[in-house]
Motif scaffolding. Structure first.
Motif, PDB file in Angstrom:
ATOM      1  N   CYS A  65       0.807  -1.236   0.000  1.00 41.85           N
ATOM      2  CA  CYS A  65       0.000   0.000   0.000  1.00 41.85           C
ATOM      3  C   CYS A  65       0.832   1.274   0.000  1.00 41.85           C
ATOM      4  N   HIS A  66       1.746   1.418   0.970  1.00 40.50           N
ATOM      5  CA  HIS A  66       2.496   2.676   1.069  1.00 40.50           C
ATOM      6  C   HIS A  66       3.993   2.425   1.199  1.00 40.50           C
ATOM      7  N   GLY A  67       4.408   1.190   0.934  1.00 41.95           N
ATOM      8  CA  GLY A  67       5.847   0.913   0.891  1.00 41.95           C
ATOM      9  C   GLY A  67       6.527   0.733   2.228  1.00 41.95           C
ATOM     10  N   GLY A  68       5.740   0.607   3.314  1.00 42.71           N
ATOM     11  CA  GLY A  68       6.364   0.325   4.603  1.00 42.71           C
ATOM     12  C   GLY A  68       7.105  -1.008   4.539  1.00 42.71           C
ATOM     13  N   GLY A  75      10.019  -8.760  12.985  1.00 42.77           N
ATOM     14  CA  GLY A  75       8.787  -7.982  12.927  1.00 42.77           C
ATOM     15  C   GLY A  75       9.020  -6.481  13.003  1.00 42.77           C
ATOM     16  N   GLU A  76      10.273  -6.072  13.203  1.00 41.15           N
ATOM     17  CA  GLU A  76      10.560  -4.645  13.366  1.00 41.15           C
ATOM     18  C   GLU A  76      10.364  -3.869  12.069  1.00 41.15           C
ATOM     19  N   VAL A  77      10.026  -2.600  12.218  1.00 41.28           N
ATOM     20  CA  VAL A  77       9.906  -1.704  11.065  1.00 41.28           C
ATOM     21  C   VAL A  77      11.308  -1.386  10.540  1.00 41.28           C
ATOM     22  N   VAL A  78      11.487  -1.560   9.245  1.00 43.79           N
ATOM     23  CA  VAL A  78      12.750  -1.215   8.606  1.00 43.79           C
ATOM     24  C   VAL A  78      12.635   0.150   7.932  1.00 43.79           C
ATOM     25  N   ALA A  79      11.442   0.438   7.415  1.00 43.97           N
ATOM     26  CA  ALA A  79      11.210   1.736   6.787  1.00 43.97           C
ATOM     27  C   ALA A  79       9.744   2.105   6.941  1.00 43.97           C
ATOM     28  N   GLY A  80       9.482   3.394   7.225  1.00 40.15           N
ATOM     29  CA  GLY A  80       8.126   3.894   7.410  1.00 40.15           C
ATOM     30  C   GLY A  80       7.362   3.886   6.095  1.00 40.15           C
ATOM     31  N   PRO A  81       6.064   4.216   6.185  1.00 38.47           N
ATOM     32  CA  PRO A  81       5.415   4.941   7.291  1.00 38.47           C
ATOM     33  C   PRO A  81       4.967   4.160   8.527  1.00 38.47           C
ATOM     34  N   PRO A  82       4.896   2.830   8.571  1.00 36.44           N
ATOM     35  CA  PRO A  82       4.432   2.210   9.822  1.00 36.44           C
ATOM     36  C   PRO A  82       5.325   2.594  11.005  1.00 36.44           C
ATOM     37  N   ALA A  83       4.706   2.786  12.179  1.00 29.33           N
ATOM     38  CA  ALA A  83       5.472   3.125  13.370  1.00 29.33           C
ATOM     39  C   ALA A  83       5.653   1.920  14.287  1.00 29.33           C
ATOM     40  N   GLU A  84       4.727   0.963  14.196  1.00 23.29           N
ATOM     41  CA  GLU A  84       4.740  -0.176  15.118  1.00 23.29           C
ATOM     42  C   GLU A  84       5.159  -1.456  14.402  1.00 23.29           C
ATOM     43  N   PRO A  85       5.899  -2.339  15.097  1.00 27.00           N
ATOM     44  CA  PRO A  85       6.273  -3.624  14.490  1.00 27.00           C
ATOM     45  C   PRO A  85       5.065  -4.546  14.333  1.00 27.00           C
ATOM     46  N   VAL A  86       5.224  -5.609  13.548  1.00 26.13           N
ATOM     47  CA  VAL A  86       4.210  -6.659  13.483  1.00 26.13           C
ATOM     48  C   VAL A  86       4.630  -7.795  14.405  1.00 26.13           C
ATOM     49  N   ASP A  87       3.645  -8.531  14.924  1.00 26.52           N
ATOM     50  CA  ASP A  87       3.950  -9.706  15.747  1.00 26.52           C
ATOM     51  C   ASP A  87       4.585 -10.788  14.877  1.00 26.52           C
ATOM     52  N   VAL A  88       5.463 -11.558  15.471  1.00 22.99           N
ATOM     53  CA  VAL A  88       6.009 -12.720  14.786  1.00 22.99           C
ATOM     54  C   VAL A  88       5.533 -13.980  15.510  1.00 22.99           C
TER      55      VAL A  88
END
Ligand code: FES
Length: 106
Positions: A65-68, A75-88
């Motif tokens: 969607c926006h390249g996050g 699960g950590e964010v490598v590049a925004g726009p997401p601010a929160e990690p995803v669960d693994v």
């Protein structure tokens, strides 16, 4: 409480590809990184797009969607726009099956 859930046959996630499966009340994405399976929440923490519909580049998945970008192992964010990690999630290939360990959620 948590249980191992069979989601697919072994080999159903080819190397370098992504699939998604329902595990309890979650949709879990499975990535095959160099022959190793990694499982993580399919729902992007930005605006909820399906990460399994994105692109896998090594150990990083890019949201369609926006390249996050998220690291599929941590699960950590490598590049925004997401601010929160995803669960693994824990995932194994055993006895001809792919199994994911379900977790209770909020
Ligand atoms: S919904 Fe994933 S980056 Fe916006």
């Amino acid at each position: 409480m948590s249980d191992w859930v069979r989601v697919a046959d072994a080999g159903d996630v080819p190397e370098g590809e992504l699939r998604s499966y329902t595990v309890g009340n979650r949709t879990v994405a499975v990535a095959n990184v160099g022959g190793d399976l990694q499982a993580f929440d399919d729902t992007c923490t930005h605006h909820g797009c399906s990460l399994s519909e994105g692109e896998l580049d090594g150990t990083v998945v890019e949201c369609p969607c926006h390249g996050g970008r998220f690291d599929v192992i941590t699960g950590e964010v490598v590049a925004g726009p997401p601010a929160e990690p995803v669960d693994v999630f824990e995932v194994v290939e055993a006895d001809g099956e792919i199994r994911i360990r379900a977790r209770d959620t909020d």
